[in-house]
Design an enzyme around this catalytic site. Structure first.
Site, PDB file in Angstrom:
ATOM      1  N   ALA A 176       0.738  -1.329   0.105  1.00 19.34           N
ATOM      2  CA  ALA A 176      -0.082  -0.069   0.060  1.00 19.34           C
ATOM      3  C   ALA A 176       0.823   1.472   0.053  1.00 19.34           C
ATOM      4  CB  ALA A 176      -0.939  -0.125   1.009  1.00 19.34           C
ATOM      5  N   LYS A 177       0.679   2.152  -0.984  1.00 19.69           N
ATOM      6  CA  LYS A 177       1.445   3.400  -1.314  1.00 19.69           C
ATOM      7  C   LYS A 177       0.445   4.384  -0.623  1.00 19.69           C
ATOM      8  CE  LYS A 177       3.211   6.925  -4.290  1.00 19.69           C
ATOM      9  NZ  LYS A 177       3.116   7.511  -5.718  1.00 19.69           N
ATOM     10  N   VAL A 178       0.597   4.978   0.662  1.00 20.15           N
ATOM     11  CA  VAL A 178      -0.176   6.061   1.113  1.00 20.15           C
ATOM     12  C   VAL A 178       0.693   7.227   1.524  1.00 20.15           C
ATOM     13  CG1 VAL A 178      -1.479   4.111   2.311  1.00 20.15           C
ATOM     14  CG2 VAL A 178       0.245   5.115   3.552  1.00 20.15           C
TER      15      VAL A 178
END
Length: 265
Positions: A176-178
């Site tokens: 997950a890129k957040v």
């Protein structure tokens, strides 16, 4: 869910993606400060740095440049994306299939999901198809998990970012890129919500070396797995220097001071 340590996407369980989908997503404005950054070949050369675990690009860039770098660069196919000319509710066109990305030589795929957009349902259905096709090709999946749209009042709130990470887990992303949620404590909560999906930080807009590296250090100390970064690399006159420092912070877990000192050698 496949452990990212078992894929070409990671090194020692850590991830440093150079993202270069900005020409589509943001347009020429992102290349103005360093005009040579508009040349994809320059960024492919940067991505041969040993700290970089993959380079994320759109289809046309991959077709034109990856064949010359397939032995030196790990390709992350960013399969959806929309121009900044689009003025509607947040959405993102699927621009190439996983099957075609695999034919081009991709080692992983990336997909943006705008949770909270009026188009979230359709985007989640598109992600389902991408994720399941990626499993057939044994490719890890990175979700650009960006809550935006009418359902989101503030996309920088820590609980919204934690929700984004959880959404990536629930829908089957490996990574997950957040956005950075503002503190190490908040990032720890993001990481807890995502486990076993690995969390990486979005690099965001360009800022000072120290401020940027301090954010990255906080992510690593919170149990995050690294980052995906574009402007904080290619908008610098000397991108290799910041990559040297990032290698120290992410893979050696060095302090920011030690990383900056090592980058000056």
């Amino acid at each position: 869910m496949r452990p990212i340590a078992d894929t070409p996407l990671a090194r020692d369980g850590k991830v440093l993606i150079v993202a270069y989908d900005h020409g589509l997503e943001h347009g020429p404005v992102d290349f103005e400060d360093v005009p040579e950054s508009a040349d994809p070949e320059r960024v492919f050369e940067v991505a041969t740095h040993p700290a970089v675990t993959s380079l994320a690009v759109q289809k046309g860039i991959a077709e034109a440049y990856y064949p010359s770098y397939e032995d030196d660069v790990t390709l992350l196919a960013k399969v959806n994306g929309t121009s900044n000319l689009w003025m509607g509710e947040y959405d993102s066109a699927v621009n190439w299939s996983v099957d075609y990305a695999a034919d081009v030589g991709a080692d992983a795929v990336g997909f943006t999901l705008y949770g909270g957009s009026n188009h979230e349902v359709e985007m989640a259905e598109e992600f389902r198809e991408v994720q399941e096709q990626a499993r057939e090709h044994d490719l890890p999946v990175v979700m650009w998990s960006y809550p935006r749209g009418q359902g989101v009042k503030n996309d920088t709130k820590s609980d919204i970012i934690a929700y984004a990470a959880r959404q990536a887990l629930e829908l089957g992303a490996d990574v997950a890129k957040v956005k950075y949620p503002g503190s190490q404590e908040a990032m720890e909560q993001v990481v807890r919500m995502a486990s076993p999906t690995k969390v990486i930080m979005s690099g965001g807009s360009k800022r000072s070396d120290r401020e940027f590296l301090e954010n990255v250090e906080s992510v690593i100390d919170a149990g995050g797995s690294g980052l995906a970064v574009g402007r904080n690399i290619f908008q610098r006159e000397n991108p290799e220097r910041i990559l040297d420092a990032l290698e120290q912070v992410i893979f050696e877990e060095a302090s920011v001071d030690a990383a900056l000192a090592a980058a000056e050698r």
